[in-house]
Design an enzyme around this catalytic site. Sequence first.
Site, mmCIF file in Angstrom:
data_model
loop_
_atom_site.group_PDB
_atom_site.id
_atom_site.type_symbol
_atom_site.label_atom_id
_atom_site.label_comp_id
_atom_site.label_asym_id
_atom_site.label_seq_id
_atom_site.Cartn_x
_atom_site.Cartn_y
_atom_site.Cartn_z
ATOM 1 N N SER A 161 -2.872 18.938 38.808
ATOM 2 C CA SER A 161 -2.148 20.191 38.554
ATOM 3 C C SER A 161 -0.645 19.944 38.586
ATOM 4 O O SER A 161 -0.170 19.026 39.269
ATOM 5 C CB SER A 161 -2.518 21.194 39.652
ATOM 6 O OG SER A 161 -1.580 22.245 39.723
ATOM 7 N N LYS A 212 -3.600 17.457 45.783
ATOM 8 C CA LYS A 212 -3.717 16.925 44.412
ATOM 9 C C LYS A 212 -2.891 15.638 44.269
ATOM 10 O O LYS A 212 -3.347 14.664 43.677
ATOM 11 C CB LYS A 212 -3.238 17.967 43.397
ATOM 12 C CG LYS A 212 -4.163 19.177 43.242
ATOM 13 C CD LYS A 212 -5.479 18.801 42.597
ATOM 14 C CE LYS A 212 -6.334 20.007 42.260
ATOM 15 N NZ LYS A 212 -7.705 19.619 41.813
ATOM 16 N N TYR A 262 -2.129 22.640 48.657
ATOM 17 C CA TYR A 262 -2.924 22.360 47.445
ATOM 18 C C TYR A 262 -2.248 21.265 46.614
ATOM 19 O O TYR A 262 -2.885 20.277 46.235
ATOM 20 C CB TYR A 262 -3.054 23.642 46.643
ATOM 21 C CG TYR A 262 -3.705 23.514 45.291
ATOM 22 C CD1 TYR A 262 -5.088 23.477 45.165
ATOM 23 C CD2 TYR A 262 -2.932 23.466 44.128
ATOM 24 C CE1 TYR A 262 -5.680 23.384 43.912
ATOM 25 C CE2 TYR A 262 -3.512 23.367 42.878
ATOM 26 C CZ TYR A 262 -4.894 23.325 42.773
ATOM 27 O OH TYR A 262 -5.469 23.236 41.527
#
Lengths: 327, 327
Positions: free
Chosen positions: B127, B155, B151
Amino acid sequence: MHVLVIGAAGMVGRKLLDRIAGEDGVLGGEVTRLSLVDVVEPIAPQPLAGLSQSFAVDLSDDGAAARLIATRPDMIFHLAAIVSGEAEADFDKGYRVNLDGTRALFDAIRAEGMKSPYRPRVVFASSVAVFGAPFPDKIGDEFFTTPLTSYGTQKAITELLLSDYSRRGIFDGIGIRLPTICIRPGTPNKAASGFFSNILREPLAGKEAVLPVEESVRHWFASPRSAAGFFIHAARLDLEKVGARRNLTMPGLSATVGEEIAALTRVAGDKAARLIRREPDETIRRIVAGWPCDFDAQRAASLGFKAETRFDDIIKAHIEDELGGKV
Amino acid sequence: MHVLVIGAAGMVGRKLLDRIAGEDGVLGGEVTRLSLVDVVEPIAPQPLAGLSQSFAVDLSDDGAAARLIATRPDMIFHLAAIVSGEAEADFDKGYRVNLDGTRALFDAIRAEGMKSPYRPRVVFASSVAVFGAPFPDKIGDEFFTTPLTSYGTQKAITELLLSDYSRRGIFDGIGIRLPTICIRPGTPNKAASGFFSNILREPLAGKEAVLPVEESVRHWFASPRSAAGFFIHAARLDLEKVGARRNLTMPGLSATVGEEIAALTRVAGDKAARLIRREPDETIRRIVAGWPCDFDAQRAASLGFKAETRFDDIIKAHIEDELGGKV
């Protein structure tokens, strides 16, 4: 202040301890307790021996990190790591110690803080091994981390964890990307980078040294004295000024092997330089070619981190700190 | 070819399955077995139902990854994740699923390969959340990853692991940094980014939508159709051409909210655009201000990844794929 040094038996750990023991208040407060940890029991620095405790501990052992953190140190220096060559040769050991061990430390701090407020400073020894070739001529502060070793990968992952845990207020972390330390004291070792130190340290002691690469090879250096200084400065730094980007490439000195030898000649004469024996080694040449050789470490410099700017000073620091001021 | 899709019940997972089921040989070989995994049992795409098996599995459960990998899939798409908001709200769950779950998958592949040679392709959904403000006007391919969410941290860590495991020959990995997917089908959700899709999807269906930010807000988009295309292309790509740097920012379209609305007007008329109600929301405005809004994704483009270049085409793709071609 209760200070915990993990990796206290290593070369940089010992230099750091000498500085802490040698200068009252160098960490910004009185050291009232010193906990020293390594896989072998570290030796406490003499002036602080009375308030020191030493532990032979592997951080990745079950519960080890929690036991250390239960004593709630205010200042944590984390310098322990499986080195590059071993982490590459032993996949499991590298990931277990360098990644899982460090994460266990970070999670132990989080768990301790959930019992009652606790937010220590964590100063972490990272490395320019987080970078992987190809590089620009000078690597800037916003260059991406694409390591080409498992060691570099583990350091880069720890940097990310350190930033996220700091952002969440679990601890106040700062990551210090060390240049290659030169002149490493001690005896020649088998690290591929060893010759950068060997060709200075051995001739300064009147001994032969082997140079396996061309004089045109360029690399990125700081003295053991500067390395200890980075950690001391990081311990006292106002982290508000650092902001969210907590991992900093340290200042250093970019120099060729030829420039190393010229400095040696200036400081210790032709006779010392003549003790360097050229023995080209294709394997070492190839490994070294993939390493970063120059940085533009503006952020760290603007935050007050300092390193040598002339190779003569790196050699003089070694003579003062290791040879009692005499060649 | 045995294909494993983890996160097969999610929006992008379903789009990918439709493409795999809709085009013979789209992955570069005949699909002979399809294993579908998610935390809820995924629905197999009709044309391939006969050779599909669906599993409700949490990858971070003990032994779950090893059981999946024991079937030795040739092609693994890993799209499963705790989303940004939940990973931020639930520290433990985010790290457990997004980091430990993925690492369990990677280590299960390694363990399987130690029994007998096994080296699948792994296509991982990353992402643009790996980036954190402040940004340059256009984020280049060598910009550093300093995420500002857990998050994004998870990633970015997975990207590092993917590169290292690929470098060691454990699998052939490639990481795909997705833009914000627009127009997300379905119903308005509470994600802070939801309005980017809501203000198009709802008016196209004759319904009102809320716009919580100014029309000058810029963001980075690709359609669900393009997202599925990225994964298909990554599955077939010659990874020799990608080299050691295995994580790629996907191409996308940088557009302002005003440009979105102008495209909506062109495609569906003033009447549709009038269904957008302005309701400024300071919280959402502040969150969105920290997001990246433009990239220069040269590497992915040069490797053949393709996305829309006009917002009208993003809207038309939605009308074709979700509304049977009719507004």
